[in-house]
Design an enzyme around this catalytic site. Sequence first.
Site: not given
Length: 196
Positions: A45, A50, A105-106, A147-148, A151
């Site tokens: 995701g 991000q 997480c990226l 999760h996304e 963000h």
Amino acid sequence: MILPIIAYGDPVLRKKGKEIAKEYPNLDKLIENMWDTMYEAYGVGLAAQQIGLPIRLFIIDPSAFGEDEELELAEQNQLKNLKKVFINPTIVAEEGEDWAFNEGCLSIPEVREDVFRKKQITIEYQDENFNSFREVYEGLAARVIQHEYDHIEGILFTDKLSSLKKRLIKGKLANISKGKIDVDYRMRFPAVKKGR
């Protein structure tokens, strides 16, 4: 085009996303770049924050979880076919038991912790063509979406940890924002001086 992923500590990750309209400039290209960026980093995701944009847009493709034989076949199949764009989403309900899953997480590489989330969500959103949907997801699909979604609300998974866990990873998080980390995808670090 592969874009740099914004690292922990950048203020854009704390910005609540603004809704966007169909006329948003170069939206198709932006979404295409987000897919390229996410796949390059082996993510499931990616939210617009991000890549530095405080707007209500995220993408998911949890197909990697579709190979997990511990999951029921129906869930595996759902995850394998869940490549989606979410524009202007609103989670209207979170239901069921809280359950823990080890999240990463990226934007926060090399940090993974158990996060508790609700088992089922109902979400309203628009797709890349601005068609409107109201859908229910559960299990890992719901988790990836939550999760996304966090963000675009300016929330990171580390915010959901106990104060003890937060203290234990404080040094790691500081190193990430300074770029003192070895990642195999492009990142932009907030505490690294420009021109290096």
